[in-house]
Scaffold this motif. Structure first.
Motif, short mmCIF file in Angstrom:
data_model
loop_
_atom_site.label_atom_id
_atom_site.label_comp_id
_atom_site.label_asym_id
_atom_site.label_seq_id
_atom_site.Cartn_x
_atom_site.Cartn_y
_atom_site.Cartn_z
N ALA A 14 1.18 -0.79 -0.21
CA ALA A 14 -0.11 -0.43 -0.13
C ALA A 14 0.94 1.46 -0.51
N GLU A 15 2.02 1.36 0.57
CA GLU A 15 2.88 1.95 0.44
C GLU A 15 4.10 2.50 -0.58
N LYS A 16 3.55 1.47 -1.11
CA LYS A 16 4.91 1.46 -2.86
C LYS A 16 3.58 1.87 -3.63
N LEU A 17 2.32 0.86 -4.09
CA LEU A 17 1.27 1.76 -5.00
C LEU A 17 0.35 0.33 -4.26
N ALA A 18 -0.06 1.43 -4.47
CA ALA A 18 -1.96 0.12 -3.27
C ALA A 18 -3.01 0.34 -5.09
N TYR A 19 -3.10 0.03 -5.85
CA TYR A 19 -3.80 0.27 -6.94
C TYR A 19 -3.68 0.71 -8.02
N VAL A 20 -3.75 0.15 -9.19
CA VAL A 20 -3.82 0.64 -10.62
C VAL A 20 -4.63 -0.50 -11.16
N HIS A 21 -5.24 0.21 -12.16
CA HIS A 21 -6.23 -0.80 -12.91
C HIS A 21 -5.91 -1.07 -13.71
N ASN A 22 -6.20 -2.94 -14.24
CA ASN A 22 -5.55 -3.93 -14.90
C ASN A 22 -5.97 -3.58 -16.36
N GLU A 23 -7.11 -2.56 -16.65
CA GLU A 23 -7.57 -2.83 -18.01
C GLU A 23 -6.22 -2.25 -19.12
N ARG A 24 -5.64 -1.42 -18.72
CA ARG A 24 -4.52 -0.71 -19.38
C ARG A 24 -2.85 -0.79 -19.16
N LEU A 25 -3.29 -0.89 -17.88
CA LEU A 25 -1.86 -1.44 -16.85
C LEU A 25 -1.49 -2.40 -16.14
N THR A 26 -0.24 -2.91 -15.57
CA THR A 26 -0.40 -3.91 -15.04
C THR A 26 0.61 -4.12 -13.80
N ASN A 27 0.85 -4.50 -12.79
CA ASN A 27 1.88 -4.41 -11.58
C ASN A 27 2.17 -5.70 -11.42
N PRO A 28 3.64 -5.22 -10.44
CA PRO A 28 4.79 -6.84 -10.16
C PRO A 28 4.06 -7.71 -9.39
N ALA A 29 2.81 -7.45 -8.50
CA ALA A 29 1.95 -8.68 -7.56
C ALA A 29 1.95 -9.11 -8.38
N GLN A 30 0.60 -8.13 -9.26
CA GLN A 30 -0.25 -9.01 -10.11
C GLN A 30 0.80 -10.32 -11.12
N GLU A 31 1.25 -9.53 -11.13
CA GLU A 31 2.75 -11.06 -12.63
C GLU A 31 3.43 -11.71 -11.60
N ARG A 32 3.52 -11.84 -10.82
CA ARG A 32 4.61 -12.63 -10.43
C ARG A 32 2.88 -13.55 -9.51
N LEU A 33 1.95 -12.68 -8.83
CA LEU A 33 1.09 -13.76 -9.06
C LEU A 33 0.69 -15.02 -9.61
N ALA A 34 0.22 -14.76 -11.01
CA ALA A 34 0.16 -14.94 -11.96
C ALA A 34 0.89 -16.68 -11.64
N GLU A 35 2.13 -15.82 -12.12
CA GLU A 35 3.45 -16.72 -12.09
C GLU A 35 2.98 -17.89 -10.83
N GLU A 36 3.13 -17.43 -10.05
CA GLU A 36 2.60 -18.25 -8.48
C GLU A 36 1.69 -19.75 -9.33
N LEU A 37 0.48 -19.11 -8.82
CA LEU A 37 -0.94 -20.03 -9.31
C LEU A 37 -0.38 -20.85 -10.57
N VAL A 38 0.26 -20.76 -11.18
CA VAL A 38 -0.02 -21.96 -12.53
C VAL A 38 0.72 -22.80 -12.39
N ALA A 39 2.74 -21.95 -11.05
CA ALA A 39 3.43 -23.27 -11.03
C ALA A 39 2.47 -23.65 -10.29
N VAL A 40 1.52 -23.89 -9.35
CA VAL A 40 1.30 -24.87 -8.59
C VAL A 40 -0.30 -25.24 -8.60
N ALA A 41 -0.65 -24.83 -9.84
CA ALA A 41 -2.09 -25.23 -10.30
C ALA A 41 -1.94 -26.89 -11.09
N PRO A 42 -2.09 -27.41 -10.95
CA PRO A 42 -2.37 -28.94 -11.88
C PRO A 42 -2.44 -28.42 -13.32
N GLU A 43 -0.96 -29.70 -13.98
CA GLU A 43 -0.07 -29.71 -14.80
C GLU A 43 -1.25 -29.19 -16.49
#
Ligand SMILES: Cc1ncc(COP(=O)(O)O)c(C=O)c1O
Length: 457
Positions: free
Chosen positions: A72-101
């Motif tokens: 929150a101190e760094k960047l709490a919010y940006v909209h993902n329609e035209r922008l992305t952010n490191p937390a979203q990118e990393r969380l997607a990576e983490e999730l597909v890594a633990v999801a079924p093959e």
């Protein structure tokens, strides 16, 4: 109106529009681990992970709060329609890594119903982009809950949940559950599935939509292996997708990152939510396999609709902190191992309670099913409201449980969910089991006299 320190709120004492106008709502003001405290200072053991099974890591976790604060101190919010952010990118990576093959993409949303709706839209987009625009209908088990939005309510076959809103809903098809009472082999459900496919016209079916292991609608129930195999055969033959609602079961609840891992088929799309934010942020996700992605990549190349908070840095940072804790503390494996013992401990503690039919479950998603003790089979008479009484008495014993009574829908009777935080200690689990068994013994005594004068349902 409610005063600041009231321990209970009723419809007469609040400006909040209540869910049930006759209910008394205890006011909880703080939580610490698996304990929560009400306004009067009374403490309760939380055997339901915050009531909805979301608080998988317990209350008041400093590490997750610190991660949220730092983001929150760094960047709490940006909209993902035209922008992305490191937390979203990393969380997607983490999730597909633990999801079924084979799961390669994730889209974030803010809750369970939204994840399920996104899954529905994704299935539809897949078919339309492959040139099969006739496919829209969904077949799903009747005894289910997928959320309170019109599209997700349409996925359940329980009139009790849908009335009077059906006028807004698509007409999907439903099959009965393969419970011990109706269809222990799963063959009847497969026949019902065939009839539904025939009635819809298989070329119009977009998806089969279900919970791999049910949550509140039919606690900890999963169809027999034969059903899953037959479902996979029909997908192969008719070309619909299989969407799993892992809103509850995803992110460790059943002792696996996703319950799909335990079944003899791989779904095409998975929706998850609660445990991803663990009660510290509103976040859900939809994951899909590569072939679903490819169809859109080769087709319209657009899957655009979304919500303001989808993929926001703050909620994704919480998701990352949750995944990190689960990994560092080995909690998914712990839930798998400890869950089996917890189920056995519950079964042992309840073995002499005459209206308990069964304790079942996987990991920390356990279900207790009640029957009429006079024939050990029939539903309890609904007017006795046994499920509600179980929760009330458990609460008096200082324990938060969650029971349901969808009896009038015809597929299941009174039942209780038992779904503690993954971080509960052995002593805390033992105390939960003891309090719950005490509550059920009290309800059993009350039932005895209430049943005396009534016929078996
Ligand atoms: C299995 C299941 N699916 C979907 C939902 C809806 O999730 P939400 O309340 O986050 O919209 C729930 C909520 O309890 C659920 O248990």
């Amino acid at each position: 109106m409610a005063r600041a320190r009231d321990a209970v709120v009723t419809s007469q004492t609040t400006h909040v529009l209540p869910l049930e106008f006759g209910r008394r709502y205890p006011v909880l003001k703080r939580g610490d681990g698996v304990w929560v405290e009400d306004e009067s200072g009374r403490r309760y053991l939380d055997a339901m992970s915050g009531g909805s099974m979301a608080a998988t890591l317990g209350h008041g976790r400093k590490d997750i709060i610190a991660a949220a604060r730092a983001q929150a101190e760094k960047l709490a919010y940006v909209h993902n329609e035209r922008l992305t952010n490191p937390a979203q990118e990393r969380l997607a990576e983490e999730l597909v890594a633990v999801a079924p093959e084979g799961f390669t993409r994730a889209r974030f949303v803010t809750g369970g119903a939204e994840a399920n709706e996104m899954a529905l839209q994704l299935a539809r987009r897949y078919h339309v982009d492959r040139g099969e625009s006739k496919r829209w209908q969904v077949i799903s088990p009747a005894q289910a809950y997928h959320g309170p939005t019109m599209a997700t309510l349409a996925l359940t076959g329980r009139p009790g949940l849908k009335r009077p809103l059906e006028v807004y809903m698509s007409d999907h098809l439903h099959i009965p559950p393969s419970t011990w009472r109706f269809d222990p082999s799963g063959e009847e459900a497969l026949k019902a599935l065939d009839r539904a496919l025939e009635a819809a016209g298989p070329e119009t079916v977009s998806a089969y939509f279900c919970e791999p292991i049910s949550a509140a609608a039919l606690p900890a129930y999963t169809p027999p292996k034969r059903f899953w195999e037959g479902l996979a055969e029909r997908r192969e033959k008719h070309g619909f997708l299989i969407c799993f609602d892992e809103i509850v079961t995803g992110i460790g609840r059943t002792g696996h990152w996703f319950a799909a891992e335990t079944l003899p088929l791989v779904p095409d799309i998975i929706a998850t939510a609660k445990g991803l934010g663990a009660g510290y942020a509103a976040i859900g996700a939809v994951l899909c396999r590569q072939h679903v992605y490819d169809a859109i990549a080769k087709g319209s190349r657009r899957f655009t609709l979304g919500h303001t908070w989808d993929g926001a840095p703050l909620s994704c940072a919480v998701g990352l902190a949750v995944v990190d804790v689960l990994k560092k503390e080995g909690l998914v494996e712990h839930v798998k191992q400890r869950g089996q013992r917890l189920r056995d401990e519950l079964a042992a503690a309840l073995k002499d309670v005459p209206f308990v039919h069964e304790v079942r479950g996987h990991g920390y998603l356990l279900g207790i099913e009640y029957v009429d003790p006079r024939d050990h089979k029939s539903f309890l008479p609904p007017e006795l409201r046994t499920a509600g009484r179980v929760d009330d008495v458990a609460f008096e014993h200082g324990l938060i449980t969650y029971s349901t009574m969808p009896t009038r829908d015809g597929f299941a009777g009174d039942q209780t969910l038992f779904a503690p935080p993954f971080t509960s200690t052995d002593a805390e689990l033992a105390e939960m089991v003891e309090r719950y068994a005490g509550a059920l013994q009290q309800v059993a005594k009350e039932l005895e006299s209430k049943l005396e004068a009534r016929p078996v349902a």
